[in-house]
Design an enzyme around this catalytic site. Structure first.
Site, PDB file in Angstrom:
ATOM      1  N   SER A   5       0.859  -1.176   0.000  1.00 49.89           N
ATOM      2  CA  SER A   5       0.000   0.000   0.000  1.00 49.89           C
ATOM      3  C   SER A   5       0.896   1.227   0.000  1.00 49.89           C
ATOM      4  CB  SER A   5      -0.877   0.000   1.260  1.00 49.89           C
ATOM      5  OG  SER A   5      -1.182   1.329   1.642  1.00 49.89           O
TER       6      SER A   5
ATOM      7  N   LYS B  69      -3.175 -21.094  10.016  1.00 44.63           N
ATOM      8  CA  LYS B  69      -3.263 -22.347  10.763  1.00 44.63           C
ATOM      9  C   LYS B  69      -3.518 -23.555   9.866  1.00 44.63           C
ATOM     10  CE  LYS B  69      -3.254 -21.223  15.406  1.00 44.63           C
ATOM     11  NZ  LYS B  69      -3.491 -19.813  15.430  1.00 44.63           N
TER      12      LYS B  69
ATOM     13  N   SER C   3     -10.664 -22.874  20.369  1.00 48.43           N
ATOM     14  CA  SER C   3     -11.935 -22.184  20.158  1.00 48.43           C
ATOM     15  C   SER C   3     -11.838 -21.401  18.867  1.00 48.43           C
ATOM     16  CB  SER C   3     -12.199 -21.235  21.320  1.00 48.43           C
ATOM     17  OG  SER C   3     -11.053 -20.459  21.554  1.00 48.43           O
TER      18      SER C   3
ATOM     19  N   GLU D 205       3.373  -9.581  20.351  1.00 50.69           N
ATOM     20  CA  GLU D 205       2.247 -10.107  21.130  1.00 50.69           C
ATOM     21  C   GLU D 205       1.515  -8.960  21.821  1.00 50.69           C
ATOM     22  OE1 GLU D 205       3.828 -12.882  23.996  1.00 50.69           O
ATOM     23  OE2 GLU D 205       5.102 -11.367  24.885  1.00 50.69           O
TER      24      GLU D 205
ATOM     25  N   GLY E  95      -0.593  -9.800  27.386  1.00 47.53           N
ATOM     26  CA  GLY E  95      -0.106 -11.175  27.460  1.00 47.53           C
ATOM     27  C   GLY E  95       1.335 -11.233  27.006  1.00 47.53           C
TER      28      GLY E  95
ATOM     29  N   ASP F 213       3.893 -12.811  28.013  1.00 49.31           N
ATOM     30  CA  ASP F 213       4.687 -13.955  28.487  1.00 49.31           C
ATOM     31  C   ASP F 213       5.812 -14.301  27.523  1.00 49.31           C
ATOM     32  OD1 ASP F 213       2.277 -14.812  26.885  1.00 49.31           O
ATOM     33  OD2 ASP F 213       3.467 -16.647  26.808  1.00 49.31           O
TER      34      ASP F 213
ATOM     35  N   SER G 299      -1.650 -12.525   9.913  1.00 46.92           N
ATOM     36  CA  SER G 299      -1.823 -13.937  10.244  1.00 46.92           C
ATOM     37  C   SER G 299      -3.241 -14.478  10.059  1.00 46.92           C
ATOM     38  CB  SER G 299      -1.337 -14.198  11.674  1.00 46.92           C
ATOM     39  OG  SER G 299      -1.947 -13.302  12.578  1.00 46.92           O
TER      40      SER G 299
ATOM     41  N   ASN H 228     -10.285 -13.840  10.585  1.00 41.02           N
ATOM     42  CA  ASN H 228     -11.566 -14.354  11.067  1.00 41.02           C
ATOM     43  C   ASN H 228     -12.090 -13.542  12.241  1.00 41.02           C
ATOM     44  OD1 ASN H 228     -11.705 -16.454   9.204  1.00 41.02           O
ATOM     45  ND2 ASN H 228     -10.384 -17.743  10.457  1.00 41.02           N
TER      46      ASN H 228
HETATM   47  C1  LIG Z   1      -3.043 -18.843  16.188  1.00 47.71           C
HETATM   48  C2  LIG Z   1      -2.899 -17.474  15.671  1.00 47.71           C
HETATM   49  C3  LIG Z   1      -1.783 -16.668  15.988  1.00 47.71           C
HETATM   50  C4  LIG Z   1      -0.696 -17.141  16.926  1.00 47.71           C
HETATM   51  O1  LIG Z   1      -0.036 -18.261  16.409  1.00 47.71           O
HETATM   52  P1  LIG Z   1       0.902 -19.149  17.328  1.00 47.71           P
HETATM   53  O2  LIG Z   1       1.420 -20.189  16.417  1.00 47.71           O
HETATM   54  O3  LIG Z   1       0.081 -19.694  18.444  1.00 47.71           O
HETATM   55  O4  LIG Z   1       1.958 -18.229  17.849  1.00 47.71           O
HETATM   56  C5  LIG Z   1      -1.693 -15.424  15.411  1.00 47.71           C
HETATM   57  N1  LIG Z   1      -2.651 -14.951  14.585  1.00 47.71           N
HETATM   58  C6  LIG Z   1      -3.734 -15.671  14.265  1.00 47.71           C
HETATM   59  C7  LIG Z   1      -4.745 -15.089  13.355  1.00 47.71           C
HETATM   60  C8  LIG Z   1      -3.893 -16.962  14.789  1.00 47.71           C
HETATM   61  O5  LIG Z   1      -4.968 -17.695  14.457  1.00 47.71           O
END
Ligand SMILES: *Cc1c(COP(=O)(O)O)cnc(C)c1O
Length: 324
Positions: free
Chosen positions: A31, A56, A81, A207, A211, A213, A307, A310
């Site tokens: 962009s 995933k 979930s 992150e 959270g 961690d 990533s 949804n």
């Molecule tokens: C699961 C997920 C993450 C994190 O992935 P990990 O492999 O658990 O670190 C990030 N973004 C989306 C959209 C996810 O579904």
């Protein structure tokens, strides 16, 4: 103590062969408005456009296509979930493997429906009274099912690494790559690809601040456990990194950054208005962090893995219009 056999870049190459023709090779998008705002060239790897709406699918399909004959017949079980549930359900139905998915009683109806639609056999549990990992292990033992966890598994990590592999094949001379971080499957897999294909590229996991961690684990050198964090980034509501993901992240990642939920909403708006992309809050972590790093990335070429995409539409509308 058994020594863990960590996945390598060779495992990512095998995964990319297995998912070929099943997973999409997602596009890279740019962009001009975002380039200008950041003073950098930004390339987005659009896993929100992946099958089932997130990266995933890569790890799930890889893990399932590598099962032995006995488990192919008996089936698999998982708990999630969210996006891993849908990814396992679709992968299992494509490979004709029975899949049981354990979901909390208060999971969004749309996610339960999507998982059932993809052919998953959904088992509901009470998240306040029952332990999903115990239920999963019980089912696995009683019925000979293979448990496929959402991130802490070598095949899952290798599959997730194919997104960054494609990214570095399609884009060269990348100075920085920003990757969303939950339990670390995506980041660990990305690290395997980055170190093989772009050893000079700086790699950051991102992150939610609530959270952190992962950041604390990375900086202290040992896995830190936290309570389920309160954040709109539901894909990153994990409580700890994994036994497989942590050592890879600790060796190969440059740092872990955190961002606030408000920044994720701002980025959802940017993706919608500038790029016409629907991105879920967790998918915005990378862009949000690159904004924080504006001075550092000036004049550089950076990559961001979007990533996933949804999100319930009414929730999406509310977040865009009203904010948090
Ligand atoms: C699961 C997920 C993450 C994190 O992935 P990990 O492999 O658990 O670190 C990030 N973004 C989306 C959209 C996810 O579904």
């Amino acid at each position: 103590m058994a020594v863990l056999e960590l996945p390598t870049y060779e495992s990512v190459i095998s995964a990319s062969e297995r998912i070929k023709g099943y997973a999409h090779r997602t596009p890279l998008m740019r962009s001009h408005a975002l380039d200008k705002a950041l003073g950098a060239e930004v390339l987005f790897k659009c896993e929100n456009l992946q099958r089932t709406g997130s990266f995933k699918f890569r790890g799930a399909f890889n893990a399932l296509s590598n099962l032995d004959e006995q488990h192919r017949r008996a089936g698999v079980v998982t708990y999630s979930s969210g996006n891993h549930a849908q990814a396992i359900a679709l992968s299992a139905s494509l490979l004709k493997i029975p899949a049981t998915i354990i979901m909390p009683h208060d999971a969004p109806a749309s996610k339960v429906a999507a998982t059932k639609n993809y052919g998953g056999n959904v088992v509901i549990y009470n998240r306040y009274k029952e332990d999903r990992e115990l239920i999963a292990r019980g089912l696995a033992e009683d019925h000979g099912l293979k448990l496929i966890p959402p991130y802490d598994n070598p095949e899952v990590i290798a599959g997730q690494g194919t997104a960054a592999k494609e990214f570095f094949e399609d884009a060269d001379q990348i100075d920085y790559l920003f990757v969303s971080l939950g339990g670390g499957g995506l980041l660990a897999g990305s690290a395997l690809s980055a170190r093989a294909l772009a050893p000079e590229c700086k790699l950051y996991g991102v992150e939610p601040e609530a959270g952190n961690d992962g950041q604390r684990s990375f900086r202290s050198g040992a896995i830190v456990y936290i309570d389920t964090p309160r954040t709109i980034a539901d894909g990153a509501q994990t409580q700890h990194l994994g036994e497989y993901t942590f050592p890879i992240i600790h060796s190969y990642v440059d740092d872990i950054l955190t961002v606030k939920d408000e920044q994720l909403v701002d980025c959802m708006r940017l993706f919608a208005s500038r790029m016409k992309l629907v991105v879920e809050p967790t998918g915005c972590l990378g862009l949000a962090a690159s904004y924080d790093m504006r001075t550092l990335v000036q004049g550089k070429r950076i990559g961001v893995i979007i990533s996933g995409g949804n999100i319930d539409l009414d929730r999406y509308g509310t977040l865009l219009v009203q904010g948090l």
